[in-house]
Design a protein around this motif. Structure first.
Motif, short mmCIF file in Angstrom:
data_model
loop_
_atom_site.label_atom_id
_atom_site.label_comp_id
_atom_site.label_asym_id
_atom_site.label_seq_id
_atom_site.Cartn_x
_atom_site.Cartn_y
_atom_site.Cartn_z
N LEU A 155 1.35 -5.31 6.01
CA LEU A 155 1.20 -4.25 5.35
C LEU A 155 2.57 -3.99 5.22
CD1 LEU A 155 -1.80 -2.28 7.18
CD2 LEU A 155 -1.90 -3.69 5.28
N ALA A 156 2.76 -3.68 3.72
CA ALA A 156 4.26 -2.97 3.38
C ALA A 156 4.08 -1.89 2.18
CB ALA A 156 4.94 -4.22 2.79
N THR A 157 5.14 -1.18 2.23
CA THR A 157 5.14 -0.12 1.11
C THR A 157 6.27 -0.57 0.22
OG1 THR A 157 6.71 1.22 2.53
CG2 THR A 157 4.29 1.63 2.88
N ALA A 158 6.51 0.39 -0.83
CA ALA A 158 7.48 -0.02 -1.89
C ALA A 158 8.88 0.15 -0.97
CB ALA A 158 7.27 1.10 -2.92
N ASP A 159 9.25 0.85 0.05
CA ASP A 159 10.42 0.84 0.76
C ASP A 159 10.80 -0.55 1.32
OD1 ASP A 159 11.09 3.15 -0.54
OD2 ASP A 159 10.24 4.15 1.38
N PRO B 69 -3.43 0.69 -5.75
CA PRO B 69 -2.42 -0.36 -5.64
C PRO B 69 -0.85 0.22 -6.01
CG PRO B 69 -3.37 -0.58 -7.65
CD PRO B 69 -4.43 0.35 -6.86
N VAL B 70 0.07 -0.47 -5.43
CA VAL B 70 1.63 -0.09 -5.76
C VAL B 70 1.97 -0.92 -7.12
CG1 VAL B 70 4.01 -0.03 -4.85
CG2 VAL B 70 2.15 0.21 -3.32
N SER B 71 2.30 -0.14 -8.09
CA SER B 71 2.57 -0.99 -9.31
C SER B 71 3.75 -1.78 -9.01
CB SER B 71 2.73 0.15 -10.45
OG SER B 71 3.77 1.04 -10.26
N ALA B 72 3.92 -2.45 -10.18
CA ALA B 72 5.08 -3.43 -10.27
C ALA B 72 6.43 -2.67 -10.58
CB ALA B 72 5.01 -4.57 -11.30
N GLU B 73 6.20 -1.48 -11.35
CA GLU B 73 7.38 -0.74 -11.80
C GLU B 73 8.07 -0.17 -10.57
OE1 GLU B 73 4.35 -0.86 -13.27
OE2 GLU B 73 5.08 -1.50 -15.31
N ALA C 248 12.06 0.21 -6.32
CA ALA C 248 12.62 0.07 -4.83
C ALA C 248 13.82 -0.83 -4.60
CB ALA C 248 11.25 0.01 -3.95
N ALA C 249 13.44 -2.19 -5.29
CA ALA C 249 14.30 -3.23 -5.16
C ALA C 249 15.73 -3.12 -5.58
CB ALA C 249 13.67 -4.44 -5.98
N THR C 250 15.93 -2.19 -6.72
CA THR C 250 17.17 -1.81 -7.06
C THR C 250 17.78 -0.50 -6.74
OG1 THR C 250 16.30 -0.74 -9.00
CG2 THR C 250 16.73 -2.89 -9.35
N ALA C 251 16.92 0.19 -5.71
CA ALA C 251 17.52 1.48 -5.20
C ALA C 251 18.69 1.10 -4.23
CB ALA C 251 16.78 2.31 -4.20
N VAL D 245 0.92 -1.36 0.05
CA VAL D 245 -0.06 0.08 -0.09
C VAL D 245 0.92 1.17 -0.11
CG1 VAL D 245 -1.88 -1.23 1.24
CG2 VAL D 245 -0.40 0.01 2.50
N ARG D 246 0.11 2.46 -0.39
CA ARG D 246 0.93 3.67 -0.11
C ARG D 246 1.24 3.97 1.33
NH1 ARG D 246 2.54 4.73 -5.43
NH2 ARG D 246 0.79 4.18 -6.64
N PRO D 247 2.23 4.83 1.77
CA PRO D 247 2.72 5.08 3.07
C PRO D 247 1.56 5.84 3.77
CG PRO D 247 4.55 5.50 1.62
CD PRO D 247 3.15 5.25 0.70
N HIS D 248 0.80 6.83 3.01
CA HIS D 248 -0.31 7.61 3.76
C HIS D 248 -1.47 6.74 3.91
CE1 HIS D 248 -0.53 8.14 -0.69
NE2 HIS D 248 -1.96 8.13 -0.52
N ASP D 249 -1.69 5.65 3.32
CA ASP D 249 -2.98 4.62 3.19
C ASP D 249 -2.85 3.17 4.09
OD1 ASP D 249 -3.98 6.31 1.53
OD2 ASP D 249 -3.41 4.76 -0.40
N LYS D 250 -1.74 3.52 4.89
CA LYS D 250 -1.66 2.27 5.63
C LYS D 250 -2.66 2.26 6.95
CE LYS D 250 2.41 0.71 7.15
NZ LYS D 250 3.79 0.47 7.57
N ARG D 251 -3.00 3.22 7.68
CA ARG D 251 -4.03 3.31 8.58
C ARG D 251 -5.43 2.80 8.03
NH1 ARG D 251 -3.03 8.70 11.98
NH2 ARG D 251 -0.62 8.75 11.65
N GLU D 252 -5.67 3.26 6.88
CA GLU D 252 -7.11 3.15 6.17
C GLU D 252 -6.89 1.62 5.82
OE1 GLU D 252 -10.81 3.35 5.03
OE2 GLU D 252 -9.55 4.71 6.21
#
Length: 525
Positions: free
Chosen positions: A330-334, A360-364, A369-372, A209-216
């Protein structure tokens, strides 16, 4: 056992209890929720049933990493030994030390303690460990994480060398293996499941999810599930308080549990949760080890744990003793790298789920984030290019860094240097020169008359070896010598011209008598 409802032993109990009764050291490794507590409490009670304890000298010792886990072991001891005449003492922080001393003075068979409070009482001379025959180190990997290993090593050094040591851990890392080799003698190793494995009775899920959507997302996930009671884990204590207030504001019966709360509040909150008064318990990893809550239906990871092994312990609070359980994260892209480490540890991927109504968080984004580079995760800002600023600035500016404001406040040295090189100003013009000569002439005449009076004065024998009276008066700051001005220090005999400033005398002082030009002896004006 019949009163407790136990019929068949678990695999760790079936293999460990006979070895413990033989008196051998045991190195046990089993996943959480498999009944490790009963595997060492039951044979210990059978071994200790034949004799009695002495005052301040416990016969066995059980070390636990957290207060909640120590309290749970004490409850199991009371439940298992309700028909036996064995005493126990619980030494944990946050409780009255005087009450604990009173229990120790009566003599205890089983001492259940955390390392800090045990060493505190030992240093005060309230407990002696010379008669301890059985040592149990429970959740050794958790003690390693919490930094208790130096305390544990000191406690082991205080015990008699001829003893039985039981070493239990949910994981068997290289550090745990080294500690086991130092504490145990020819141990029997018992491994009933692969280290850091997840119970097959747990249904897991992972949502990005997005960081600002975690509580919701958490609120929608709770409403969509048939939640009887659930633990919600956060990585930081401040996040526990924030999430607890948010859930309470939206009408959920929630409580908070972390290490900064007083011990009475922690016990009261945990009892309310076990009694069903609270549906949700927001907690830190203090409740991730050993806490046995019967019938826990769900576990929610609001934050992905930093350590992959903590994930196994968190979700291990549900699905215990063969019951069904659910665990959602619950996880974010980071958090992509943390999720990959968890999946590598458990050996299988976590099933992905989506929460309706949220972007949703896109695969891109996940691939980026995985290659950061390492250190850019969890919302950290990009590091600065230089110590004092960007690389486009001159090297001198970069070297000063934050001293720019301090340098700006400094005065410009150019005006000071010009003033030092300038000639000294003329303090008096030519019209005032005759008056200055007359002032100096009168001062010289006064000094001459004072010397004459001093020569006719009778000498006092007490003044032998002392400075002259006028010199002593000058040292004391005689006001009659103020007209000469303060002494000039640091210039020697060469006094700069700008310091030759005349000091005017008071108007009321009478002038010295001067002979007139006609010789009649009248005073000069």
């Amino acid at each position: 056992m019949a009163d407790t409802g136990y019929i068949h032993p678990t695999p760790i109990q079936e293999q460990a209890i006979p070895v413990v009764l033989m008196g051998r050291d045991v190195l046990g490794c089993a996943q959480t929720g498999t009944g490790k507590t009963a595997s060492f409490v039951l044979p210990m009670m059978d071994i200790l049933a034949g004799s009695r304890a002495k005052a301040r000298m416990p016969r066995s010792l059980i070390l636990e990493p957290t207060r909640e886990l120590a309290l749970q072991v004490a409850e199991n001891f009371v439940k298992y030994g309700q028909h036996m005449k064995l005493n126990h003492a619980l030494l944990i922080g946050g409780e009255s030390m005087s009450d604990q001393r009173d229990v120790l003075d009566k003599g205890v068979d089983v001492l259940i303690a955390t390392p800090g409070r045990l060493l505190d009482l030992f240093d005060r001379g309230r407990v002696m460990l010379a008669d301890c025959k059985v040592l149990v180190i429970d959740e050794a990997d958790r003690m390693l994480d919490m930094g208790f290993i130096p305390d544990v090593e000191r406690i082991v050094s205080l015990l008699p060398p001829l003893r039985q040591t039981l070493f239990f851990s949910a994981t068997m890392a290289s550090e745990i293996r080294r500690l086991a080799d130092a504490f145990l003698q020819n141990p029997k190793q018992i491994t009933v499941s692969a280290p850091a494995s997840v119970a097959t009775t747990i249904t897991a899920g992972l949502a990005f999810v997005r960081p600002h959507d975690k509580r919701e997302a958490l609120r929608r996930l709770i409403r969509s599930q048939d939640v009887q009671n659930a633990l919600i884990f956060c990585n930081r204590k401040r996040d526990v308080d924030v999430l607890h207030k948010s859930l309470s504001k939206h009408g959920f019966a929630a409580g908070a549990l972390h290490g900064d709360l007083p011990q009475s509040v922690r016990f009261a909150t945990l009892e309310k949760f076990k009694a069903g008064e609270l549906q949700l318990l927001v907690c830190s990893d203090v409740a991730a080890r050993g806490i046995d809550i019967g019938g826990l239906s769900h576990v929610f990871n609001f934050d992905v744990p930093f350590r992959d092994e903590d994930y196994v312990h968190r979700i291990g609070r549900t699905g215990r003793a063969g019951r069904e359980g659910n665990a959602f994260t619950l996880a974010t892209a980071d958090d992509v790298k943390l999720v990959a480490a968890i999946e590598a540890l458990t050996g299988k991927p976590i099933p992905r789920i989506e929460i309706p109504g949220l972007d949703p968080v896109s695969a891109e984004e996940l691939a980026e984030a995985a290659t950061a580079p390492r250190g850019r995760g969890r919302g950290r800002a990009a590091p600065a290019k230089g110590r004092g600023g960007s690389r486009e600035e001159p090297r001198e500016v970069q070297r000063r860094g934050n001293n720019r404001v301090r340098d700006a406040r400094r005065p410009d040295p150019a005006p000071i240097e010009e003033a030092m090189e300038a000639p000294p100003p003329v303090m008096a013009d030519a019209a005032q020169e005759p008056r200055r000569r007359d002032d100096h002439r009168r001062a010289d005449k006064r000094d001459d008359r004072r010397d004459d009076r001093r020569s006719h004065r009778r000498e006092d024998p007490r003044d032998a070896g002392r400075a002259p009276r006028d010199d002593r008066r000058r040292d004391r700051g005689d006001p009659r010598r103020d007209d000469l001005g303060p002494p000039v220090l640091g210039f020697g005999d060469a006094v700069p011209a700008f310091m030759l400033i005349p000091i005017p005398r008071p108007r009321q002082e009478a002038a010295e008598p001067q002979p007139s030009e006609n010789g009649n002896g009248s005073e000069a004006a």
